[in-house]
Design a protein around this motif. Sequence first.
Motif, PDB file in Angstrom:
ATOM      1  N   MET A   1      -7.589   7.119  -7.129  1.00 35.30           N
ATOM      2  CA  MET A   1      -6.988   5.893  -7.891  1.00 35.30           C
ATOM      3  C   MET A   1      -5.682   6.213  -8.416  1.00 35.30           C
ATOM      4  O   MET A   1      -5.387   7.276  -8.768  1.00 35.30           O
ATOM      5  CB  MET A   1      -8.092   5.869  -9.139  1.00 35.30           C
ATOM      6  CG  MET A   1      -7.656   4.633 -10.095  1.00 35.30           C
ATOM      7  SD  MET A   1      -9.195   4.508 -11.293  1.00 35.30           S
ATOM      8  CE  MET A   1      -8.545   5.500 -12.690  1.00 35.30           C
ATOM      9  N   MET A   2      -4.921   4.914  -8.609  1.00 36.99           N
ATOM     10  CA  MET A   2      -3.679   5.225  -9.198  1.00 36.99           C
ATOM     11  C   MET A   2      -3.495   4.100 -10.422  1.00 36.99           C
ATOM     12  O   MET A   2      -3.868   3.257 -10.462  1.00 36.99           O
ATOM     13  CB  MET A   2      -2.677   4.588  -8.344  1.00 36.99           C
ATOM     14  CG  MET A   2      -1.224   4.918  -8.632  1.00 36.99           C
ATOM     15  SD  MET A   2      -0.017   4.427  -7.358  1.00 36.99           S
ATOM     16  CE  MET A   2       1.220   5.927  -7.315  1.00 36.99           C
ATOM     17  N   HIS A 182      -0.258   5.643  -1.779  1.00 33.29           N
ATOM     18  CA  HIS A 182      -0.917   6.566  -2.660  1.00 33.29           C
ATOM     19  C   HIS A 182      -2.498   6.387  -2.283  1.00 33.29           C
ATOM     20  O   HIS A 182      -3.112   7.377  -2.064  1.00 33.29           O
ATOM     21  CB  HIS A 182      -0.538   6.146  -4.141  1.00 33.29           C
ATOM     22  CG  HIS A 182      -1.341   6.695  -4.812  1.00 33.29           C
ATOM     23  ND1 HIS A 182      -0.911   7.944  -5.802  1.00 33.29           N
ATOM     24  CD2 HIS A 182      -2.629   6.818  -5.380  1.00 33.29           C
ATOM     25  CE1 HIS A 182      -2.198   8.389  -6.687  1.00 33.29           C
ATOM     26  NE2 HIS A 182      -2.977   7.723  -6.676  1.00 33.29           N
ATOM     27  N   GLU A 183      -2.816   5.165  -2.338  1.00 32.80           N
ATOM     28  CA  GLU A 183      -4.469   5.162  -2.040  1.00 32.80           C
ATOM     29  C   GLU A 183      -4.795   5.440  -0.751  1.00 32.80           C
ATOM     30  O   GLU A 183      -5.906   6.011  -0.479  1.00 32.80           O
ATOM     31  CB  GLU A 183      -4.785   3.451  -2.283  1.00 32.80           C
ATOM     32  CG  GLU A 183      -4.432   3.300  -3.822  1.00 32.80           C
ATOM     33  CD  GLU A 183      -5.332   3.953  -4.863  1.00 32.80           C
ATOM     34  OE1 GLU A 183      -6.182   4.574  -4.421  1.00 32.80           O
ATOM     35  OE2 GLU A 183      -4.867   3.849  -5.923  1.00 32.80           O
ATOM     36  N   HIS A 186      -5.288   9.425  -0.791  1.00 34.95           N
ATOM     37  CA  HIS A 186      -6.623   9.568  -1.142  1.00 34.95           C
ATOM     38  C   HIS A 186      -7.862   9.519   0.133  1.00 34.95           C
ATOM     39  O   HIS A 186      -8.396  10.277   0.306  1.00 34.95           O
ATOM     40  CB  HIS A 186      -7.286   8.587  -2.102  1.00 34.95           C
ATOM     41  CG  HIS A 186      -6.519   8.975  -3.629  1.00 34.95           C
ATOM     42  ND1 HIS A 186      -6.338  10.457  -4.047  1.00 34.95           N
ATOM     43  CD2 HIS A 186      -6.066   8.118  -4.494  1.00 34.95           C
ATOM     44  CE1 HIS A 186      -5.812  10.136  -5.466  1.00 34.95           C
ATOM     45  NE2 HIS A 186      -5.611   9.207  -5.696  1.00 34.95           N
ATOM     46  N   HIS A 434      -5.333  14.708  -8.242  1.00 35.39           N
ATOM     47  CA  HIS A 434      -4.027  14.360  -8.284  1.00 35.39           C
ATOM     48  C   HIS A 434      -3.017  15.535  -8.632  1.00 35.39           C
ATOM     49  O   HIS A 434      -3.622  16.592  -9.272  1.00 35.39           O
ATOM     50  CB  HIS A 434      -3.767  13.365  -9.382  1.00 35.39           C
ATOM     51  CG  HIS A 434      -4.434  11.770  -9.114  1.00 35.39           C
ATOM     52  ND1 HIS A 434      -5.342  11.699  -9.512  1.00 35.39           N
ATOM     53  CD2 HIS A 434      -3.964  10.980  -8.535  1.00 35.39           C
ATOM     54  CE1 HIS A 434      -5.872  10.354  -9.074  1.00 35.39           C
ATOM     55  NE2 HIS A 434      -4.918   9.786  -8.637  1.00 35.39           N
TER      56      HIS A 434
HETATM   57 ZN   LIG Z   1      -4.934   8.268  -7.544  1.00 34.65          ZN
END
Ligand SMILES: [Zn+2]
Length: 473
Positions: A1-2, A182-183, A186, A434
Amino acid sequence: MMTVKRIALTLALACGVAGGAQAAATITIANTNAAGEGFNDPTPAAPIGGNAGTTLGQQRLIAFQHAANIWGATLTSSVPIRVAASFEALSCTADSAVLGSAGANDVYSDFPGAIKRGTWYPAALAAKLAGVDQTAPAAPHIVARFNSRLGLFADCMPGSGFYLGLDNKAGSQIDLVTVLLHELGHGLGFQTFTSGQTGEPMNGLPSVWDHYLLDNRSNKTWAEMSNTERAASAISGNGLSWAGAGVTAALPAALSPMSMLMVSGPAAGPAAGNYAVGDASFGPPLGMKPVAGQLAQVLDQGAATGLACTPLDAANQAAVRGNIALVDRGVCGFVDKAKVVQAAGAIGMVVADNEPAEVSGLGGSDPGVLIPAVRVSQVSGAKLKAALAGRPPGSSGVMASLGVNPAQLAGADGASRIRMYTPTEYSPGSTVSHYTTDARHNQLMEPAINGDLSHEVTAPADLTFSLLKDIGW
Ligand SMILES: [Zn+2]
């Protein structure tokens, strides 16, 4: 998650085909939005920043494909990576939002090619290592969701929507390509499947992540700990580091040295030593060439004037001129204090916190501030004041130097390993999976988006791919 400090959201990845001579993996996106929604939103849009789409949906999909291509050119896998992606209504308020969220759709252990026995691997990595899909042929390896309402409604960060251009010129908006990168990170494996809240492993097995997540005090990895130990380490503040060789090798070129206040001199007594400091968002950054002088405390001038919020009186001016001013936090802004001591001739400023807390930075901005400034903790401030007590105000003999410690990288532990995000209050979706927010330069895989990120995922600009290589990519 961001999330973002002021804008939060998560993002996903997009798709298409990774092309080009260097493309080493193919990433395809399955658009799971219904007609007229999300990636299919027909709202007209003007082309922007290299994104030629003419509807909101098209531009979202093009941005996804762009991010997918960046990852596709970086990864190596003979098995195409499938991402199920959608834009949906995610958690949002007027000033914070979940930008997106993503993760592996399923996990596998003990498949042919698995590097570690009895260990969960995310689906895309399992397919890469095995050379063949472990999941059903049409099933996604990664599921990603993004906030469809961001910036478009009064209750969802109005005015701070996604920037859909591909050129990383988001300005005050949120860069969608960054969120997508970013996602995707993950979904590719930048996550543990073990609960950080209870410490309980998924179905009794550690995640490949857990073999590299190290308690930097006990030197035990998550794979070696009990549930209780894992849960405690997840809220340890700064107790967990990444012990993978690839990330650690890339660290010196990727992170900047940490700012520091060095105190010395015959009059310093027990106050001599190095102090952790918080950096200012204004004024010149600290560098290898320190700013040094005698430390001078700004003293009370009567009613509420000892905080350097109003012009200094003659005695205080004489004390700080050519020296580094020590002032207290409170009453007025940090920028105001800096300008007051600067006007009196100080060459630097140290702000002592007025409440017990971990050291944090000094916010604010003003191009008129030309001297460096830092914050120290309340405890450190008291120690410095004790050393100054009874000394001549303008020539204390307590020498202060504002600079950096080349042996200590910002965001690293004492053994030069990057620390992970482990705030003392558990943060679902963010804790453990993270990098620390202390990293400088800012990293793509911090829990909140920062405006100065590039679209790079490889070292030295960024440490995301280094970590993925550590786990088997
Ligand atoms: Zn994240």
